[in-house]
Design a protein around this motif. Structure first.
Motif, mmCIF file in Angstrom:
data_model
loop_
_atom_site.group_PDB
_atom_site.id
_atom_site.type_symbol
_atom_site.label_atom_id
_atom_site.label_comp_id
_atom_site.label_asym_id
_atom_site.label_seq_id
_atom_site.Cartn_x
_atom_site.Cartn_y
_atom_site.Cartn_z
ATOM 1 N N PRO A 7 0.822 -1.212 0.000
ATOM 2 C CA PRO A 7 0.000 0.000 0.000
ATOM 3 C C PRO A 7 0.857 1.263 0.000
ATOM 4 C CG PRO A 7 -0.043 -1.050 2.147
ATOM 5 C CD PRO A 7 0.723 -1.961 1.233
ATOM 6 N N VAL A 8 0.412 2.260 -0.719
ATOM 7 C CA VAL A 8 1.162 3.501 -0.874
ATOM 8 C C VAL A 8 0.860 4.477 0.265
ATOM 9 C CG1 VAL A 8 1.538 5.479 -2.406
ATOM 10 C CG2 VAL A 8 1.212 3.213 -3.371
ATOM 11 N N LEU A 9 -0.365 4.484 0.757
ATOM 12 C CA LEU A 9 -0.784 5.457 1.762
ATOM 13 C C LEU A 9 0.076 5.442 3.029
ATOM 14 C CD1 LEU A 9 -2.757 7.680 2.479
ATOM 15 C CD2 LEU A 9 -4.264 5.925 3.401
ATOM 16 N N PRO A 10 0.421 4.282 3.617
ATOM 17 C CA PRO A 10 1.277 4.321 4.808
ATOM 18 C C PRO A 10 2.645 4.955 4.537
ATOM 19 C CG PRO A 10 0.229 2.190 4.652
ATOM 20 C CD PRO A 10 -0.084 2.924 3.375
ATOM 21 N N ALA A 11 3.197 4.736 3.367
ATOM 22 C CA ALA A 11 4.479 5.349 3.038
ATOM 23 C C ALA A 11 4.354 6.865 2.927
ATOM 24 C CB ALA A 11 5.021 4.769 1.734
ATOM 25 N N VAL A 12 3.283 7.323 2.309
ATOM 26 C CA VAL A 12 3.066 8.764 2.174
ATOM 27 C C VAL A 12 2.875 9.394 3.553
ATOM 28 C CG1 VAL A 12 1.494 10.523 1.270
ATOM 29 C CG2 VAL A 12 2.141 8.580 -0.160
ATOM 30 N N LEU A 13 2.072 8.757 4.412
ATOM 31 C CA LEU A 13 1.869 9.273 5.763
ATOM 32 C C LEU A 13 3.175 9.290 6.544
ATOM 33 C CD1 LEU A 13 -1.526 7.673 6.815
ATOM 34 C CD2 LEU A 13 -1.037 10.066 6.366
ATOM 35 N N GLY A 14 3.986 8.258 6.386
ATOM 36 C CA GLY A 14 5.279 8.214 7.074
ATOM 37 C C GLY A 14 6.205 9.336 6.639
ATOM 38 N N VAL A 15 6.213 9.633 5.345
ATOM 39 C CA VAL A 15 7.069 10.705 4.835
ATOM 40 C C VAL A 15 6.585 12.067 5.340
ATOM 41 C CG1 VAL A 15 7.737 11.924 2.723
ATOM 42 C CG2 VAL A 15 7.856 9.446 2.814
ATOM 43 N N ILE A 16 5.272 12.236 5.410
ATOM 44 C CA ILE A 16 4.724 13.520 5.836
ATOM 45 C C ILE A 16 4.815 13.700 7.348
ATOM 46 C CG2 ILE A 16 2.603 14.899 5.975
ATOM 47 C CD1 ILE A 16 1.851 13.680 3.243
ATOM 48 N N LEU A 17 4.400 12.689 8.108
ATOM 49 C CA LEU A 17 4.311 12.828 9.560
ATOM 50 C C LEU A 17 5.583 12.419 10.304
ATOM 51 C CD1 LEU A 17 0.712 11.455 10.136
ATOM 52 C CD2 LEU A 17 1.454 13.823 9.968
ATOM 53 N N GLY A 18 6.473 11.687 9.663
ATOM 54 C CA GLY A 18 7.677 11.194 10.321
ATOM 55 C C GLY A 18 8.559 12.273 10.919
ATOM 56 N N PRO A 19 8.947 13.280 10.156
ATOM 57 C CA PRO A 19 9.804 14.329 10.717
ATOM 58 C C PRO A 19 9.156 15.075 11.884
ATOM 59 C CG PRO A 19 9.845 14.425 8.325
ATOM 60 C CD PRO A 19 8.787 13.434 8.706
ATOM 61 N N SER A 20 7.862 15.324 11.791
ATOM 62 C CA SER A 20 7.162 16.011 12.875
ATOM 63 C C SER A 20 7.128 15.145 14.135
ATOM 64 C CB SER A 20 5.739 16.362 12.441
ATOM 65 O OG SER A 20 5.029 16.924 13.506
ATOM 66 N N ALA A 21 6.848 13.862 13.972
ATOM 67 C CA ALA A 21 6.814 12.956 15.126
ATOM 68 C C ALA A 21 8.193 12.851 15.778
ATOM 69 C CB ALA A 21 6.328 11.577 14.687
#
Length: 77
Positions: A7-21
């Motif tokens: 699935p592509v969505l978890p990767a996109v969420l990880g790229v977007i939210l990862g640095p903030s987390a």
């Protein structure tokens, strides 16, 4: 990723939210003087961590628990 069925969505969420987390985790550790205990000091945080563990382990528990057998009931009219 689509070619291999991932699935592509978890990767996109990880790229977007990862640095903030990661930044928020660093802040929390700085506030707690580097102690991880500061992340689980309140009952609310312990409850949230417990719910996360339950949600992540539920599929394993579901497979491990015995399934109730279905009985075929013959209904005579």
């Amino acid at each position: 990723m689509r070619r291999h069925g991932l699935p592509v969505l978890p990767a996109v969420l990880g790229v977007i939210l990862g640095p903030s987390a990661e930044q928020q985790l660093r802040r929390a550790l700085q506030i707690g003087d580097g102690s991880v205990r500061a992340l689980v000091d309140t009952p609310f945080s312990v409850t949230v961590y417990g719910l996360i563990v339950l949600i992540l382990t539920w599929p394993l528990w579901k497979k491990a628990l015995p399934r109730p057998r279905r009985r075929d009931i013959d209904v005579e009219a």
